[in-house]
Design an enzyme around this catalytic site. Structure first.
Site, PDB file in Angstrom:
ATOM      1  N   SER A 142       0.871  -1.169   0.000  1.00 25.25           N
ATOM      2  CA  SER A 142       0.000   0.000   0.000  1.00 25.25           C
ATOM      3  C   SER A 142       0.916   1.229   0.000  1.00 25.25           C
ATOM      4  CB  SER A 142      -0.842  -0.013   1.285  1.00 25.25           C
ATOM      5  OG  SER A 142      -1.424   1.246   1.537  1.00 25.25           O
ATOM      6  N   TYR A 155      -2.040  -1.543  10.371  1.00 25.31           N
ATOM      7  CA  TYR A 155      -2.025  -1.638   8.898  1.00 25.31           C
ATOM      8  C   TYR A 155      -0.709  -1.090   8.354  1.00 25.31           C
ATOM      9  CZ  TYR A 155      -3.988  -1.285   4.129  1.00 25.31           C
ATOM     10  OH  TYR A 155      -4.229  -1.418   2.770  1.00 25.31           O
TER      11      TYR A 155
HETATM   12  P1  NAD Z   1     -11.636  -6.299  -0.170  1.00 24.67           P
HETATM   13  O1  NAD Z   1     -12.220  -6.217   1.175  1.00 24.67           O
HETATM   14  O2  NAD Z   1     -12.454  -5.937  -1.363  1.00 24.67           O
HETATM   15  O3  NAD Z   1     -11.040  -7.769  -0.431  1.00 24.67           O
HETATM   16  C1  NAD Z   1     -10.258  -8.422   0.532  1.00 24.67           C
HETATM   17  C2  NAD Z   1     -10.532  -9.905   0.444  1.00 24.67           C
HETATM   18  O4  NAD Z   1      -9.661 -10.568   1.384  1.00 24.67           O
HETATM   19  C3  NAD Z   1     -11.965 -10.280   0.824  1.00 24.67           C
HETATM   20  O5  NAD Z   1     -12.555 -11.083  -0.190  1.00 24.67           O
HETATM   21  C4  NAD Z   1     -11.809 -11.058   2.132  1.00 24.67           C
HETATM   22  O6  NAD Z   1     -12.772 -12.100   2.290  1.00 24.67           O
HETATM   23  C5  NAD Z   1     -10.398 -11.613   1.982  1.00 24.67           C
HETATM   24  N1  NAD Z   1      -9.816 -11.983   3.271  1.00 24.67           N
HETATM   25  C6  NAD Z   1      -9.835 -11.268   4.426  1.00 24.67           C
HETATM   26  N2  NAD Z   1      -9.251 -11.964   5.408  1.00 24.67           N
HETATM   27  C7  NAD Z   1      -8.847 -13.136   4.864  1.00 24.67           C
HETATM   28  C8  NAD Z   1      -8.191 -14.279   5.388  1.00 24.67           C
HETATM   29  N3  NAD Z   1      -7.842 -14.359   6.681  1.00 24.67           N
HETATM   30  N4  NAD Z   1      -7.923 -15.306   4.550  1.00 24.67           N
HETATM   31  C9  NAD Z   1      -8.291 -15.242   3.253  1.00 24.67           C
HETATM   32  N5  NAD Z   1      -8.932 -14.193   2.704  1.00 24.67           N
HETATM   33  C10 NAD Z   1      -9.209 -13.158   3.507  1.00 24.67           C
HETATM   34  O7  NAD Z   1     -10.313  -5.403  -0.105  1.00 24.67           O
HETATM   35  P2  NAD Z   1      -9.336  -4.797  -1.228  1.00 24.67           P
HETATM   36  O8  NAD Z   1      -9.437  -3.326  -1.112  1.00 24.67           O
HETATM   37  O9  NAD Z   1      -9.516  -5.460  -2.536  1.00 24.67           O
HETATM   38  O10 NAD Z   1      -7.924  -5.185  -0.573  1.00 24.67           O
HETATM   39  C11 NAD Z   1      -7.065  -6.162  -1.121  1.00 24.67           C
HETATM   40  C12 NAD Z   1      -5.640  -5.852  -0.672  1.00 24.67           C
HETATM   41  O11 NAD Z   1      -5.258  -4.583  -1.184  1.00 24.67           O
HETATM   42  C13 NAD Z   1      -5.470  -5.769   0.851  1.00 24.67           C
HETATM   43  O12 NAD Z   1      -4.232  -6.356   1.220  1.00 24.67           O
HETATM   44  C14 NAD Z   1      -5.436  -4.274   1.100  1.00 24.67           C
HETATM   45  O13 NAD Z   1      -4.724  -3.955   2.272  1.00 24.67           O
HETATM   46  C15 NAD Z   1      -4.713  -3.804  -0.143  1.00 24.67           C
HETATM   47  N6  NAD Z   1      -4.909  -2.390  -0.446  1.00 24.67           N
HETATM   48  C16 NAD Z   1      -6.149  -1.892  -0.666  1.00 24.67           C
HETATM   49  C17 NAD Z   1      -6.283  -0.542  -0.955  1.00 24.67           C
HETATM   50  C18 NAD Z   1      -7.619   0.071  -1.198  1.00 24.67           C
HETATM   51  O14 NAD Z   1      -7.679   1.309  -1.238  1.00 24.67           O
HETATM   52  N7  NAD Z   1      -8.682  -0.682  -1.393  1.00 24.67           N
HETATM   53  C19 NAD Z   1      -5.153   0.285  -1.027  1.00 24.67           C
HETATM   54  C20 NAD Z   1      -3.906  -0.272  -0.789  1.00 24.67           C
HETATM   55  C21 NAD Z   1      -3.794  -1.616  -0.516  1.00 24.67           C
END
Ligand code: NAD
Length: 260
Positions: A142, A155
């Site tokens: 991130s 985080y």
């Molecule tokens: P999201 O909530 O849409 O998807 C996350 C998925 O991870 C979900 O389907 C959830 O069921 C799954 N998950 C959670 N805990 C789990 C576990 N213990 N085992 C297996 N699966 C699990 O979120 P997203 O925004 O798509 O995030 C995906 C990644 O991107 C994360 O690592 C997040 O930190 C990172 N990220 C997101 C953003 C953002 O702005 N959305 C920015 C930077 C980084």
């Protein structure tokens, strides 16, 4: 770009960024394991891809559980015989000031992001080293791998930690042509972020619009959210880039919010 013949495991692929990465990989010819805690959603995502003639498998996995990770990765190996690409992407978010975090919340955050990255990496590396054909490991970091924000202590800590893991795997994996890199997105409108908007509005005593404009997108060059497609295109590029020229790096995809 072609990922034809490659097998990819994407964790957290039932939703958001991971889901789009799985789709883009499948569209590029890879066989894709859609791994998630949420089995019904992972199965639906796999069915959608299969309906388009792609090779996909929905797998339930809790990335914080050694047993669950080993079982899920074994399922992929049984089905397709190898793992060429791992995207360690599963993630959660809890926002509150440091002094309000319970120890359980802290541990859960660290477990999903760091234990999950370690356990899936270890399983993938064992197969990549055994076969000797190399591979690509991609961590979903991130901008918070480089920057801090209020209310996000675990985080930010975990996302910084992924840089260390990637750099170590890059050094250890080089002789076997295993590359490890980190993608560092800015704010992407996924369920993870949608949930934070009202929470941050409440904590800071401001409106939802103010959270978006004055916190989330304040330092971007254009006031725009990063998209799942932006991130998935970088993930495809890294999966397809098969030399050690790009390893141990972090790629910030954030509309200029953070410039390295
Ligand atoms: P999201 O909530 O849409 O998807 C996350 C998925 O991870 C979900 O389907 C959830 O069921 C799954 N998950 C959670 N805990 C789990 C576990 N213990 N085992 C297996 N699966 C699990 O979120 P997203 O925004 O798509 O995030 C995906 C990644 O991107 C994360 O690592 C997040 O930190 C990172 N990220 C997101 C953003 C953002 O702005 N959305 C920015 C930077 C980084």
């Amino acid at each position: 770009m072609s990922l034809k013949g490659k097998v990819a495991v994407v964790t957290g692929a039932a939703s958001g960024i991971g889901k789009r990465i799985a789709e883009v990989y499948a569209e590029s010819g890879a066989k894709v394991a859609i791994v998630d805690l949420n089995l019904p959603a992972a199965s639906t995502a796999a069915r959608e891809l299969k309906a388009k003639g792609k090779a996909a498998l929905g797998i339930q996995m809790d990335v914080t559980s050694e047993e669950s990770v080993e079982a899920g990765m074994a399922q992929v190996l049984k089905k397709w015989g190898k793992i060429d690409i791992l995207v360690s992407n599963a993630g959660i978010q809890i926002v509150k000031p440091v002094q309000e975090f319970t120890f359980d919340e802290w541990r859960r955050m660290i477990a999903v992001h760091l234990d999950g990255a370690f356990l899936t990496t270890r399983a993938a590396l064992r197969d990549m080293y055994r076969r000797g054909d190399g591979g690509a490991i991609i961590y979903m970091g991130s901008v918070h791998s480089h920057e801090a924000s209020k209310l996000k202590a675990p985080y930010v800590t975990a996302k910084h930690g992924l840089l260390g893991l990637a750099r170590t795997v890059a050094k250890e994996g080089a002789e076997k042509n295993v590359r490890a890199n980190v993608i560092c997105p800015g704010f992407v409108k996924t369920p993870l972020v949608e949930k934070q908007i009202p929470e941050q509005a409440k904590k800071f005593g401001i409106t939802r619009q103010e959270v978006i404009k004055n916190i989330m997108l304040k330092n971007t060059v254009d006031g725009e959210f990063t998209t799942v497609d932006d991130v998935a295109r970088v993930a495809r590029f890294l999966a397809d880039f098969e030399t050690n020229a790009l390893t141990g790096q972090s790629f910030v995809v954030s509309h200029g919010w953070f410039m390295q």
